[in-house]
Enzyme design. Sequence first.
Site, mmCIF file in Angstrom:
data_model
loop_
_atom_site.group_PDB
_atom_site.id
_atom_site.type_symbol
_atom_site.label_atom_id
_atom_site.label_comp_id
_atom_site.label_asym_id
_atom_site.label_seq_id
_atom_site.Cartn_x
_atom_site.Cartn_y
_atom_site.Cartn_z
ATOM 1 N N LYS A 227 0.848 -1.203 0.000
ATOM 2 C CA LYS A 227 0.000 0.000 0.000
ATOM 3 C C LYS A 227 0.881 1.251 0.000
ATOM 4 O O LYS A 227 2.089 1.169 0.290
ATOM 5 C CB LYS A 227 -0.900 -0.013 1.242
ATOM 6 N N ARG B 56 -9.881 -0.278 15.721
ATOM 7 C CA ARG B 56 -9.949 0.430 14.448
ATOM 8 C C ARG B 56 -10.962 -0.314 13.577
ATOM 9 O O ARG B 56 -12.060 -0.592 14.041
ATOM 10 C CB ARG B 56 -8.529 0.470 13.842
ATOM 11 N N TYR C 231 14.942 31.606 6.657
ATOM 12 C CA TYR C 231 13.757 32.286 7.194
ATOM 13 C C TYR C 231 13.791 32.363 8.712
ATOM 14 O O TYR C 231 14.091 31.386 9.392
ATOM 15 C CB TYR C 231 12.481 31.519 6.814
ATOM 16 N N MET D 164 10.912 25.424 1.324
ATOM 17 C CA MET D 164 10.131 24.556 0.439
ATOM 18 C C MET D 164 11.038 23.725 -0.475
ATOM 19 O O MET D 164 10.822 22.537 -0.674
ATOM 20 C CB MET D 164 9.156 25.398 -0.389
#
Length: 373
Positions: free
Chosen positions: A36, A134, A265, A313
């Site tokens: 998955k 769950r 930053y 980023m």
Amino acid sequence: MASHMSRVDINLGSLRKNCRLLRKIIGNADMLAVIKSDAYGHGMVPVAKCLAEEGVQAFGVAEVHEGVLLRQSDIAGDIIVFLGADKNSMSDVIRCGLELVVFGTEQLQEISSIACGLDSRVGVHLKIDSGMGRLGISPDDAPDFVKSLEQLKGVYLAGIMSHFPQADDPHAQITEKQYDLFIQTLEKIGRGSSLSSVSHIANSAAILRFPQMHCDMVRPGISLYGCYPFVSSLDAIAQEFESVMTYTTHVIQVKDVPAGFAVSYGGTYITERPSRLAVLPVGYNNGYLRSLSNRAQVLVRGKRAPQRGRVCMNLTIIDVTDIEGVSVGDEVVLMGGQGENQITADEIAGWMNTINYEVLCLLGNNNKRFYNS
Ligand SMILES: *Cc1c(COP(=O)(O)O)cnc(C)c1O
């Protein structure tokens, strides 16, 4: 370097090795390889193809669309969809011969009626919530659920399964209790029916720590990718797993700055001495999360360099003052080995305040992957 400044390398040779190690550990049990989330960031299709060549005959995915892509990629064998299917994807389930995890009566009836309408049958795995808290039905409801399943056309019981929440914790008592409850439930179900389905409950942690709990089939995920679900293992065989993923980039600028220089930053790091900084084309868009700011380390010229200032980023800055001769173009290893040194997914997970699973998904699914055999 081509058109990508940083890259994830997937070593399929290590994947094969881990698969063979698991085979040795599980003996006669079957293996359902959990692929998955794009195989935990390693790429679902190439991983499935590699494991199929190793003889793996069952694969676990989260959603139907993943199973469809596997069939389009010529993967045979059983494909089990952990989250079940909605109405709209039932035709795909049938066309592709996928098996579904079931955890509700209405869901089961819907599968049955759609499958009958298409003159087909769907194999289902009943999920029992034995303590995970769950997905799944309560163990008490399981015998009746199976009885009603056996009355329905268009569905057959392919498996009965459960899942461990704490098999990674050597101090937890719940795993043994859950296992006992699972076995008792299987016995209760078996008494009233002609049971020929497979039972499965063990994830990687249980595979490695509880050999007596392997049942008919095991469901390894993280161990296939060479990581451990727990911090360390005393088991010698477990030490032999090899991490499959590495993440590298290269230096795009080197600069000498004075003491008192504010980096990135917010100026969250101020140099304490005249320093040499190197800039890397990697940031949180690459899954190298901002929470790594002022915490992570990387490898350059075989040595560890600390990360400085905020991770941006697309950029991050490292301090190479103590590493001789770093220049533009030098390879930087963010996860993996270089020279004698190694940065593991576990170490990054510690800096990110998470687990190695999340590190693999983040780095693997947000960067260009390259495959080596
Ligand atoms: C993800 C998953 C696994 C694999 O767990 P690992 O800890 O990665 O081995 C097994 N079973 C189910 C139901 C899962 O969702």
